[in-house]
Write a protein that holds these residues in place. Structure first.
Motif, PDB file in Angstrom:
ATOM      1  N   VAL A   1      69.644  97.581  62.716  1.00 24.27           N
ATOM      2  CA  VAL A   1      70.724  98.519  63.019  1.00 24.27           C
ATOM      3  C   VAL A   1      70.997  98.592  64.518  1.00 24.27           C
ATOM      4  CG1 VAL A   1      71.423 100.949  62.936  1.00 24.27           C
ATOM      5  CG2 VAL A   1      70.284  99.918  60.963  1.00 24.27           C
ATOM      6  N   LEU A   2      69.934  98.575  65.322  1.00 19.16           N
ATOM      7  CA  LEU A   2      70.065  98.848  66.749  1.00 19.16           C
ATOM      8  C   LEU A   2      70.412  97.625  67.596  1.00 19.16           C
ATOM      9  CD1 LEU A   2      67.002 101.248  67.166  1.00 19.16           C
ATOM     10  CD2 LEU A   2      69.421 101.885  67.192  1.00 19.16           C
ATOM     11  N   PHE A   3      70.186  96.415  67.060  1.00 17.17           N
ATOM     12  CA  PHE A   3      70.399  95.216  67.865  1.00 17.17           C
ATOM     13  C   PHE A   3      71.379  94.268  67.186  1.00 17.17           C
ATOM     14  CE2 PHE A   3      66.174  96.837  68.845  1.00 17.17           C
ATOM     15  CZ  PHE A   3      66.239  96.945  70.223  1.00 17.17           C
ATOM     16  N   ALA A   4      72.012  93.451  68.007  1.00 16.16           N
ATOM     17  CA  ALA A   4      72.958  92.471  67.489  1.00 16.16           C
ATOM     18  C   ALA A   4      72.227  91.492  66.566  1.00 16.16           C
ATOM     19  CB  ALA A   4      73.607  91.715  68.643  1.00 16.16           C
ATOM     20  N   PRO A   5      72.905  90.993  65.524  1.00 16.40           N
ATOM     21  CA  PRO A   5      72.256  90.104  64.553  1.00 16.40           C
ATOM     22  C   PRO A   5      71.545  88.907  65.197  1.00 16.40           C
ATOM     23  CG  PRO A   5      74.408  90.766  63.750  1.00 16.40           C
ATOM     24  CD  PRO A   5      74.302  91.298  65.142  1.00 16.40           C
ATOM     25  N   ALA A   6      72.150  88.301  66.194  1.00 21.37           N
ATOM     26  CA  ALA A   6      71.544  87.128  66.818  1.00 21.37           C
ATOM     27  C   ALA A   6      70.305  87.482  67.641  1.00 21.37           C
ATOM     28  CB  ALA A   6      72.568  86.425  67.716  1.00 21.37           C
ATOM     29  N   THR A   7      70.153  88.772  67.987  1.00 25.00           N
ATOM     30  CA  THR A   7      69.028  89.216  68.815  1.00 25.00           C
ATOM     31  C   THR A   7      67.897  89.777  67.983  1.00 25.00           C
ATOM     32  OG1 THR A   7      70.629  89.799  70.546  1.00 25.00           O
ATOM     33  CG2 THR A   7      68.413  90.687  70.796  1.00 25.00           C
ATOM     34  N   ALA A   8      68.209  90.324  66.808  1.00 21.20           N
ATOM     35  CA  ALA A   8      67.220  91.056  66.016  1.00 21.20           C
ATOM     36  C   ALA A   8      65.993  90.212  65.674  1.00 21.20           C
ATOM     37  CB  ALA A   8      67.867  91.586  64.731  1.00 21.20           C
ATOM     38  N   GLY A   9      66.172  88.935  65.364  1.00 20.57           N
ATOM     39  CA  GLY A   9      65.039  88.087  65.022  1.00 20.57           C
ATOM     40  C   GLY A   9      64.055  87.951  66.162  1.00 20.57           C
ATOM     41  N   LEU A  10      64.562  87.723  67.381  1.00 17.82           N
ATOM     42  CA  LEU A  10      63.697  87.620  68.553  1.00 17.82           C
ATOM     43  C   LEU A  10      63.007  88.949  68.844  1.00 17.82           C
ATOM     44  CD1 LEU A  10      65.784  85.433  71.031  1.00 17.82           C
ATOM     45  CD2 LEU A  10      63.486  84.949  70.219  1.00 17.82           C
ATOM     46  N   VAL A  11      63.747  90.043  68.696  1.00 18.47           N
ATOM     47  CA  VAL A  11      63.184  91.374  68.957  1.00 18.47           C
ATOM     48  C   VAL A  11      62.014  91.655  68.018  1.00 18.47           C
ATOM     49  CG1 VAL A  11      63.680  93.851  68.796  1.00 18.47           C
ATOM     50  CG2 VAL A  11      65.308  92.319  69.931  1.00 18.47           C
ATOM     51  N   LEU A  12      62.097  91.159  66.790  1.00 20.59           N
ATOM     52  CA  LEU A  12      61.062  91.437  65.797  1.00 20.59           C
ATOM     53  C   LEU A  12      59.797  90.601  65.973  1.00 20.59           C
ATOM     54  CD1 LEU A  12      63.145  91.890  62.522  1.00 20.59           C
ATOM     55  CD2 LEU A  12      61.739  93.610  63.661  1.00 20.59           C
ATOM     56  N   LEU A  13      59.865  89.506  66.716  1.00 21.82           N
ATOM     57  CA  LEU A  13      58.692  88.642  66.891  1.00 21.82           C
ATOM     58  C   LEU A  13      57.478  89.409  67.441  1.00 21.82           C
ATOM     59  CD1 LEU A  13      59.882  85.128  68.117  1.00 21.82           C
ATOM     60  CD2 LEU A  13      58.480  85.646  66.125  1.00 21.82           C
ATOM     61  N   PRO A  14      57.606  90.148  68.549  1.00 21.98           N
ATOM     62  CA  PRO A  14      56.445  90.899  69.046  1.00 21.98           C
ATOM     63  C   PRO A  14      55.944  91.940  68.051  1.00 21.98           C
ATOM     64  CG  PRO A  14      58.115  90.709  70.758  1.00 21.98           C
ATOM     65  CD  PRO A  14      58.745  90.238  69.482  1.00 21.98           C
ATOM     66  N   VAL A  15      56.850  92.538  67.275  1.00 17.75           N
ATOM     67  CA  VAL A  15      56.452  93.543  66.285  1.00 17.75           C
ATOM     68  C   VAL A  15      55.626  92.895  65.182  1.00 17.75           C
ATOM     69  CG1 VAL A  15      57.274  95.318  64.697  1.00 17.75           C
ATOM     70  CG2 VAL A  15      58.553  94.851  66.801  1.00 17.75           C
ATOM     71  N   MET A  16      56.065  91.741  64.688  1.00 17.81           N
ATOM     72  CA  MET A  16      55.344  91.050  63.619  1.00 17.81           C
ATOM     73  C   MET A  16      53.972  90.579  64.085  1.00 17.81           C
ATOM     74  SD  MET A  16      58.517  88.822  62.050  1.00 17.81           S
ATOM     75  CE  MET A  16      57.408  87.797  61.106  1.00 17.81           C
ATOM     76  N   ILE A  17      53.909  90.065  65.305  1.00 26.07           N
ATOM     77  CA  ILE A  17      52.624  89.596  65.834  1.00 26.07           C
ATOM     78  C   ILE A  17      51.669  90.764  66.024  1.00 26.07           C
ATOM     79  CG2 ILE A  17      51.526  88.557  67.863  1.00 26.07           C
ATOM     80  CD1 ILE A  17      54.080  86.825  68.156  1.00 26.07           C
ATOM     81  N   PHE A  18      52.166  91.854  66.566  1.00 30.24           N
ATOM     82  CA  PHE A  18      51.335  93.050  66.774  1.00 30.24           C
ATOM     83  C   PHE A  18      50.825  93.581  65.433  1.00 30.24           C
ATOM     84  CE2 PHE A  18      50.470  97.537  67.532  1.00 30.24           C
ATOM     85  CZ  PHE A  18      49.876  97.541  68.787  1.00 30.24           C
ATOM     86  N   HIS A  19      51.678  93.520  64.408  1.00 27.32           N
ATOM     87  CA  HIS A  19      51.309  94.002  63.077  1.00 27.32           C
ATOM     88  C   HIS A  19      50.063  93.280  62.563  1.00 27.32           C
ATOM     89  CE1 HIS A  19      51.752  95.239  58.876  1.00 27.32           C
ATOM     90  NE2 HIS A  19      51.611  93.964  58.560  1.00 27.32           N
ATOM     91  N   GLN A  20      50.052  91.961  62.670  1.00 24.05           N
ATOM     92  CA  GLN A  20      48.912  91.204  62.172  1.00 24.05           C
ATOM     93  C   GLN A  20      47.662  91.460  62.999  1.00 24.05           C
ATOM     94  OE1 GLN A  20      48.286  89.651  59.497  1.00 24.05           O
ATOM     95  NE2 GLN A  20      46.256  88.942  60.131  1.00 24.05           N
ATOM     96  N   ILE A  21      47.802  91.506  64.316  1.00 28.24           N
ATOM     97  CA  ILE A  21      46.647  91.741  65.183  1.00 28.24           C
ATOM     98  C   ILE A  21      46.028  93.102  64.897  1.00 28.24           C
ATOM     99  CG2 ILE A  21      45.871  92.001  67.575  1.00 28.24           C
ATOM    100  CD1 ILE A  21      48.083  90.043  68.380  1.00 28.24           C
ATOM    101  N   GLN A  22      46.874  94.132  64.758  1.00 25.74           N
ATOM    102  CA  GLN A  22      46.340  95.476  64.533  1.00 25.74           C
ATOM    103  C   GLN A  22      45.627  95.574  63.187  1.00 25.74           C
ATOM    104  OE1 GLN A  22      49.631  98.242  64.724  1.00 25.74           O
ATOM    105  NE2 GLN A  22      50.366  97.786  62.671  1.00 25.74           N
TER     106      GLN A  22
END
Length: 332
Positions: A285-306
């Motif tokens: 919702v908050l980011f442009a479609p072309a940006t959302a995938g890159l924005v989510l990369l750190p979130v997904m990586i942090f999810h697995q590490i935590q």
């Protein structure tokens, strides 16, 4: 013979990796993307409805009185984390952390805490589960408003999107289904509690759908041409450092402030974690479609590490609690 430890990847992590791989090879586009997007939104709404239906009000009420603990966790989640994220992004040069990934690291730090895993790890560690339920829930409900406001504060100059329409979309997609689940808990709560498999499938399936959409749009926009391997390694390093900082910091702070061991576990597991479940739809919702995938990369990586680190930490808390209980008869 030397045994090399294998990475502890659960089924969901493998599914996430497979989803990213599928989006990289077969990204959904055009009318098909609109249909998948609609299904993903419906799945996210169902997910939050089921969370609301399953959450016992009695546990929330029991935990509400522990205001010092909740204030500390809320401050860690929405004050300390955002400031650390801002400091990291402001310090690292663009050659080490490209702008889109920098936004992702900051966005990670603006998200609410997790609900399911925070409670599960607190329970595993034999901590204050009622307080964890209450704090994690308050964090997620508060995050529906706090995260967009923090995005406006920290990311406006870096391409983060914020508007009243965005807040309205998040409220309609996340908060209203949750409230509806709570209001209808009397009739559907027992059914939802009996069908935990459905909630788990809805939880993971909705995330995978949104991740597939986000990465499909990012791949079409040239995602993998923008992210070198060194940048991905830097994100892993940053995520690991941030998690370590908050795990150590929450432990020392809770002890310094005189919290019990049971409360300490709730503070550690609720105050150091970030929610992928909330982050995925918010990013859409908050980011442009072309940006959302890159924005989510750190979130997904942090999810697995935590998940991996907190699982080990929870077991150590449980073992320490068991040793303390075993020592009581000998001491008396």
């Amino acid at each position: 013979m030397i045994r090399v430890p294998r990475p502890n990847l659960d089924g969901f992590t493998l599914a996430l990796l497979a989803t990213v791989g599928l989006a990289s090879v077969l990204p959904v586009q055009g009318p098909a993307a609109e249909g998948v997007h609609w299904v993903a939104e419906a799945a996210i709404a169902l997910l939050f409805f089921l969370h609301g239906a399953r959450l016992p009000r009695e546990e929330v009420t029991a935990g509400l009185s522990h205001w010092r603990l909740h204030l500390l966790i809320f401050s860690l989640t929405f004050v300390a984390f955002p400031l650390i994220g801002w400091l990291v992004v402001a310090t690292l040069p663009e050659r080490l952390l490209p702008p889109a990934l920098a936004i992702g690291v900051q966005f990670l730090c603006l998200l609410p805490s997790t609900v399911q895993s925070s409670i599960a790890f607190t329970s595993m560690a034999r901590g204050n589960v009622a307080a964890a339920v209450c704090s994690a829930t308050l964090s997620n409900i508060g995050g529906i408003l706090m995260t967009p406001l923090l995005v406006a504060l920290f990311l406006k100059a870096q391409g983060g999107g914020f508007s009243l329409d965005a807040v309205q979309t998040i409220v309609v997609q996340l908060l209203l289904p949750f409230v509806a689940g709570q209001l209808l808990r009397r009739w559907v709560g027992a059914w939802a509690a009996r069908h935990k498999t459905l909630l788990k499938a809805t939880d993971r399936g909705s995330i995978l759908l949104v991740v597939y959409i986000a990465f499909s749009e990012a791949v079409v926009g040239g995602l993998w041409h923008q992210v070198p391997v060194e940048s991905l390694a830097m994100v892993v390093l940053i995520d690991s450092a941030i998690l370590t900082l908050f795990l150590v910091g929450t432990t020392l702070l809770s002890r310094r402030l005189g919290f019990s061991t049971a409360d300490e576990t709730a503070i550690v597991f609720c105050g150091s974690k970030k929610s992928l479940v909330s982050g995925v739809p918010m990013a859409g919702v908050l980011f442009a479609p072309a940006t959302a995938g890159l924005v989510l990369l750190p979130v997904m990586i942090f999810h697995q590490i935590q998940l991996m680190v907190c699982a080990v930490l929870a077991r150590r808390y449980a073992e320490r609690d068991a040793e303390a209980r075993d020592a009581l008869p000998a001491a008396s």
